[in-house]
Scaffold this motif. Structure first.
Motif, PDB file in Angstrom:
ATOM      1  N   ILE A   2       0.651  -1.492  -0.203  1.00  0.00           N
ATOM      2  CA  ILE A   2       0.224  -0.130  -0.164  1.00  0.00           C
ATOM      3  C   ILE A   2       1.173   1.110   0.130  1.00  0.00           C
ATOM      4  N   SER A   3       1.032   2.124  -0.542  1.00  0.00           N
ATOM      5  CA  SER A   3       1.801   4.056  -0.879  1.00  0.00           C
ATOM      6  C   SER A   3       0.619   4.290  -1.733  1.00  0.00           C
ATOM      7  N   ILE A   4       1.479   5.761  -1.351  1.00  0.00           N
ATOM      8  CA  ILE A   4       0.985   6.735  -1.468  1.00  0.00           C
ATOM      9  C   ILE A   4       2.291   7.049  -2.140  1.00  0.00           C
ATOM     10  N   THR A   5       2.288   7.809  -3.040  1.00  0.00           N
ATOM     11  CA  THR A   5       3.902   8.228  -4.179  1.00  0.00           C
ATOM     12  C   THR A   5       3.670   8.938  -5.187  1.00  0.00           C
ATOM     13  N   ARG A   6       4.341  10.225  -5.416  1.00  0.00           N
ATOM     14  CA  ARG A   6       4.656  11.269  -6.447  1.00  0.00           C
ATOM     15  C   ARG A   6       5.128  10.771  -7.568  1.00  0.00           C
ATOM     16  N   ASP A   7       5.860   9.868  -7.513  1.00  0.00           N
ATOM     17  CA  ASP A   7       6.657   9.069  -8.675  1.00  0.00           C
ATOM     18  C   ASP A   7       5.271   7.823  -9.482  1.00  0.00           C
ATOM     19  N   ASP A   8       5.658   8.040 -10.865  1.00  0.00           N
ATOM     20  CA  ASP A   8       4.508   6.948 -11.618  1.00  0.00           C
ATOM     21  C   ASP A   8       5.205   5.361 -11.147  1.00  0.00           C
ATOM     22  N   PHE A   9       4.153   4.473 -11.829  1.00  0.00           N
ATOM     23  CA  PHE A   9       4.429   3.174 -11.351  1.00  0.00           C
ATOM     24  C   PHE A   9       3.772   1.957 -11.931  1.00  0.00           C
ATOM     25  N   ASP A  10       4.891   1.333 -12.560  1.00  0.00           N
ATOM     26  CA  ASP A  10       4.553   0.615 -13.430  1.00  0.00           C
ATOM     27  C   ASP A  10       3.295  -0.563 -13.470  1.00  0.00           C
ATOM     28  N   GLU A  49      -0.216  10.256   5.663  1.00  0.00           N
ATOM     29  CA  GLU A  49       0.419   9.047   6.893  1.00  0.00           C
ATOM     30  C   GLU A  49      -1.069   8.175   7.599  1.00  0.00           C
ATOM     31  N   VAL A  50      -2.562   8.984   7.404  1.00  0.00           N
ATOM     32  CA  VAL A  50      -3.553   8.881   7.316  1.00  0.00           C
ATOM     33  C   VAL A  50      -4.152   7.933   6.484  1.00  0.00           C
ATOM     34  N   ALA A  51      -3.851   8.757   5.164  1.00  0.00           N
ATOM     35  CA  ALA A  51      -4.514   7.934   3.646  1.00  0.00           C
ATOM     36  C   ALA A  51      -3.672   6.167   3.549  1.00  0.00           C
ATOM     37  N   VAL A  52      -2.983   6.609   4.552  1.00  0.00           N
ATOM     38  CA  VAL A  52      -1.754   5.179   3.666  1.00  0.00           C
ATOM     39  C   VAL A  52      -2.637   4.555   5.147  1.00  0.00           C
ATOM     40  N   ARG A  53      -2.956   4.638   6.199  1.00  0.00           N
ATOM     41  CA  ARG A  53      -3.833   3.297   7.173  1.00  0.00           C
ATOM     42  C   ARG A  53      -4.858   3.278   6.870  1.00  0.00           C
ATOM     43  N   GLU A  54      -5.686   4.017   6.166  1.00  0.00           N
ATOM     44  CA  GLU A  54      -7.169   3.827   5.756  1.00  0.00           C
ATOM     45  C   GLU A  54      -6.763   3.006   4.916  1.00  0.00           C
ATOM     46  N   MET A  55      -6.061   2.871   4.011  1.00  0.00           N
ATOM     47  CA  MET A  55      -5.828   2.250   2.476  1.00  0.00           C
ATOM     48  C   MET A  55      -5.179   0.946   2.880  1.00  0.00           C
ATOM     49  N   GLU A  56      -5.082   1.219   4.089  1.00  0.00           N
ATOM     50  CA  GLU A  56      -4.253  -0.629   4.984  1.00  0.00           C
ATOM     51  C   GLU A  56      -5.851  -0.988   5.614  1.00  0.00           C
ATOM     52  N   ILE A  74      -1.363   1.562  -5.272  1.00  0.00           N
ATOM     53  CA  ILE A  74      -0.794   2.892  -5.280  1.00  0.00           C
ATOM     54  C   ILE A  74      -1.196   3.894  -4.952  1.00  0.00           C
ATOM     55  N   HIS A  75      -1.997   4.994  -4.880  1.00  0.00           N
ATOM     56  CA  HIS A  75      -1.742   6.131  -5.221  1.00  0.00           C
ATOM     57  C   HIS A  75      -0.989   7.322  -5.142  1.00  0.00           C
ATOM     58  N   ARG A  76      -0.571   7.733  -6.729  1.00  0.00           N
ATOM     59  CA  ARG A  76       0.084   9.016  -6.580  1.00  0.00           C
ATOM     60  C   ARG A  76      -0.795  10.406  -5.779  1.00  0.00           C
ATOM     61  N   GLU A  84      -2.042  10.514 -17.100  1.00  0.00           N
ATOM     62  CA  GLU A  84      -0.924  10.007 -16.184  1.00  0.00           C
ATOM     63  C   GLU A  84      -1.783   9.277 -15.284  1.00  0.00           C
ATOM     64  N   ASN A  85      -1.130   8.372 -14.839  1.00  0.00           N
ATOM     65  CA  ASN A  85      -2.013   7.495 -13.973  1.00  0.00           C
ATOM     66  C   ASN A  85      -1.769   8.608 -12.909  1.00  0.00           C
ATOM     67  N   ILE A  86      -2.888   7.393 -11.784  1.00  0.00           N
ATOM     68  CA  ILE A  86      -3.436   8.269 -10.442  1.00  0.00           C
ATOM     69  C   ILE A  86      -3.446   7.047  -9.763  1.00  0.00           C
ATOM     70  N   LEU A  87      -4.109   6.068  -9.362  1.00  0.00           N
ATOM     71  CA  LEU A  87      -4.191   5.148  -8.753  1.00  0.00           C
ATOM     72  C   LEU A  87      -4.306   3.532  -9.847  1.00  0.00           C
ATOM     73  N   LEU A  88      -3.795   2.545  -9.009  1.00  0.00           N
ATOM     74  CA  LEU A  88      -3.643   1.621  -9.312  1.00  0.00           C
ATOM     75  C   LEU A  88      -4.089   0.841  -8.479  1.00  0.00           C
TER      76      LEU A  88
END
Length: 138
Positions: A2-10, A49-56, A74-76, A84-88
């Motif tokens: 579970i992650s929040i990132t500024r980077d694109d993902f593959d 921090e809260v967003a990651v906890r909630e997605m978990e 994964i959420h950007r 561009e990708n936002i959510l996977l």
């Protein structure tokens, strides 16, 4: 993962991490920035921090409710252009129905409760999108 990132993902890399020989279904949802009438850029902000906890918690809830084997989300955030990708979301299960049902449940729960906000920026100015805590084609 579970992650929040500024980077694109593959997408294929994530699917490869989830894939197992005993899975009969891998369902993915890919949310992207769409041109919703003059949109050039979307800014996504999060209380990370809260967003990651909630997605978990949403992932854990999906494991309790559905007979699934794996979930990755994964959420950007940041400044993203149209296309561009936002959510996977990737869900692995023994059968397609369980994977589809779990993926849809996860998406709806993210939209309801994860503290991520979007602002659309385009030729007409900028505006926060009301009533949504999540961006993309959701």
């Amino acid at each position: 993962m579970i992650s929040i990132t500024r980077d694109d993902f593959d997408v294929n890399e994530v699917i490869g991490r989830v894939r197992r020989p005993d899975m009969g279904a891998l369902v993915t949802f890919l949310g992207v920035v769409r041109d919703d009438g003059g949109i050039d850029v979307m800014e996504l902000e999060a209380y990370e921090e809260v967003a990651v906890r909630e997605m978990e918690a949403i992932r854990d809830e999906a494991f309790e409710r559905f007979p699934i084997m794996a979930v990755e989300i994964i959420h950007r955030i940041g400044r993203l252009r149209v296309g561009e990708n936002i959510l996977l979301i990737v869900v692995g299960a023994g059968h397609r129905k369980e994977a589809f049902d779990a993926c849809e449940h996860i998406l709806e729960r993210i939209k309801e409760s994860v503290p991520i906000w979007k602002k659309e920026i385009g030729e007409g100015g900028e505006r926060w999108v009301p009533g949504e805590s999540h961006g993309g084609d959701a």
